[in-house]
Design an enzyme around this catalytic site. Structure first.
Site, PDB file in Angstrom:
ATOM      1  N   ASP A   1      60.483  14.595  39.453  1.00 35.99           N
ATOM      2  CA  ASP A   1      61.326  15.310  39.778  1.00 35.99           C
ATOM      3  C   ASP A   1      61.518  15.689  41.401  1.00 35.99           C
ATOM      4  OD1 ASP A   1      58.727  16.474  39.753  1.00 35.99           O
ATOM      5  OD2 ASP A   1      59.775  18.399  39.825  1.00 35.99           O
TER       6      ASP A   1
ATOM      7  N   ASP B   1      53.946  17.337  36.545  1.00 30.97           N
ATOM      8  CA  ASP B   1      54.428  18.793  37.010  1.00 30.97           C
ATOM      9  C   ASP B   1      56.090  18.654  36.957  1.00 30.97           C
ATOM     10  OD1 ASP B   1      51.825  20.716  37.687  1.00 30.97           O
ATOM     11  OD2 ASP B   1      51.672  18.521  37.924  1.00 30.97           O
TER      12      ASP B   1
ATOM     13  N   ASP C   1      56.149  11.383  35.967  1.00 33.99           N
ATOM     14  CA  ASP C   1      55.408  12.374  36.601  1.00 33.99           C
ATOM     15  C   ASP C   1      54.948  13.506  35.808  1.00 33.99           C
ATOM     16  OD1 ASP C   1      54.822  14.021  39.188  1.00 33.99           O
ATOM     17  OD2 ASP C   1      56.811  15.168  38.180  1.00 33.99           O
TER      18      ASP C   1
HETATM   19  O1  LIG Z   1      49.852  18.850  41.620  1.00 35.27           O
HETATM   20  C1  LIG Z   1      50.536  18.313  42.457  1.00 35.27           C
HETATM   21  O2  LIG Z   1      50.472  17.800  43.706  1.00 35.27           O
HETATM   22  C2  LIG Z   1      51.843  17.743  41.702  1.00 35.27           C
HETATM   23  O3  LIG Z   1      51.831  16.890  40.486  1.00 35.27           O
HETATM   24  P1  LIG Z   1      53.170  15.876  40.203  1.00 35.27           P
HETATM   25  O4  LIG Z   1      52.724  14.574  40.997  1.00 35.27           O
HETATM   26  O5  LIG Z   1      52.723  15.901  38.537  1.00 35.27           O
HETATM   27  O6  LIG Z   1      54.402  16.658  40.141  1.00 35.27           O
END
Ligand SMILES: O=C(O)COP(=O)(O)O
Length: 220
Positions: free
Chosen positions: A171, A11, A9
């Site tokens: 996360d 963020d 992932d």
């Molecule tokens: O921007 C988003 O919707 C979250 O991004 P992620 O899946 O990398 O946590």
């Protein structure tokens, strides 16, 4: 555990994007005469995209607003975010070393994020460590996104590795659901953006890590 590919992932797992996301939210709130929120309050919502952050920032006002108003806030948020997208964003400590180690082991590496392509591309341009990855699947690459397992299957296909030979590190609960539904082993990044009222012990991740480099122990 022998694996051929590691999917991440973005963020809250590879990148600490929360300060720039929180700053963009505060710009929108201030445009509407509301008080800026401390980063410690907005941080746990940073994995939940623009809607998750705006819902938190505007509270009840968000759900009571018309779809048109919600869309206007979303666009304002995204414009502010894009204008200063990597001002404070950083790799989590240990991510560079982790990726170098995985490359040295000839493991395939990919990113599966719900962040739209436009913003993912802008962010990745600032981090050469993330430039050499074999697959980047974004929130708008397919018609569905996490917790649907399809983006994870696509990344596995692009890396030419069976899904069952991939491990997914994320996360958020939707990351663990997506990974499990894709038939992958899952690793919960406890250092990411998890709200105190959430119960990650119930998400049934196969492994927990409290820092990126702990992944190496799992892969050993
Ligand atoms: O921007 C988003 O919707 C979250 O991004 P992620 O899946 O990398 O946590």
């Amino acid at each position: 555990m022998t694996k051929l590919a590691v999917l991440f992932d973005l963020d809250g797992t590879l990148l600490d994007t929360a300060p720039d996301l929180g700053a963009a939210l505060n710009c929108v709130l201030q445009d509407y005469g509301l008080r800026a929120l401390p980063l410690s309050d907005t941080r746990p919502y940073a994995s939940h995209g623009s809607t998750g952050l705006l819902k938190f920032g505007f509270g009840e006002q968000f759900s009571l607003a018309s779809p048109m108003q919600q869309q206007r806030w979303r666009q304002q948020f995204l414009d502010y975010y894009e204008a200063r997208i990597c001002e404070q964003t950083q790799l989590f400590a240990g991510v560079s070393e982790l990726l170098a180690n995985l490359h040295a082991r000839h493991l395939a590496i990919g990113i599966v994020t719900n962040k739209p392509t436009r913003y993912t591309d802008l962010v990745l341009q600032s981090f050469p460590e993330l430039a050499k990855l074999g697959s980047v699947v974004c929130g708008d690459t397919l018609a569905v996104n996490k917790p649907d397992p399809a983006p994870l299957h696509l990344a596995a296909e692009q890396l030419q590795v069976p899904s069952s030979q991939c491990i997914y590190v994320g996360d958020a609960e939707r990351d663990i659901i997506a990974g499990r539904n894709a038939g992958m082993e899952t690793v919960l990044a406890r250092y990411g953006y998890i709200r105190c009222e959430e119960q990650p012990e119930n998400w049934q991740a196969d492994y927990d890590i409290h820092a990126p480099l702990e992944l190496l122990k799992i892969l050993a």
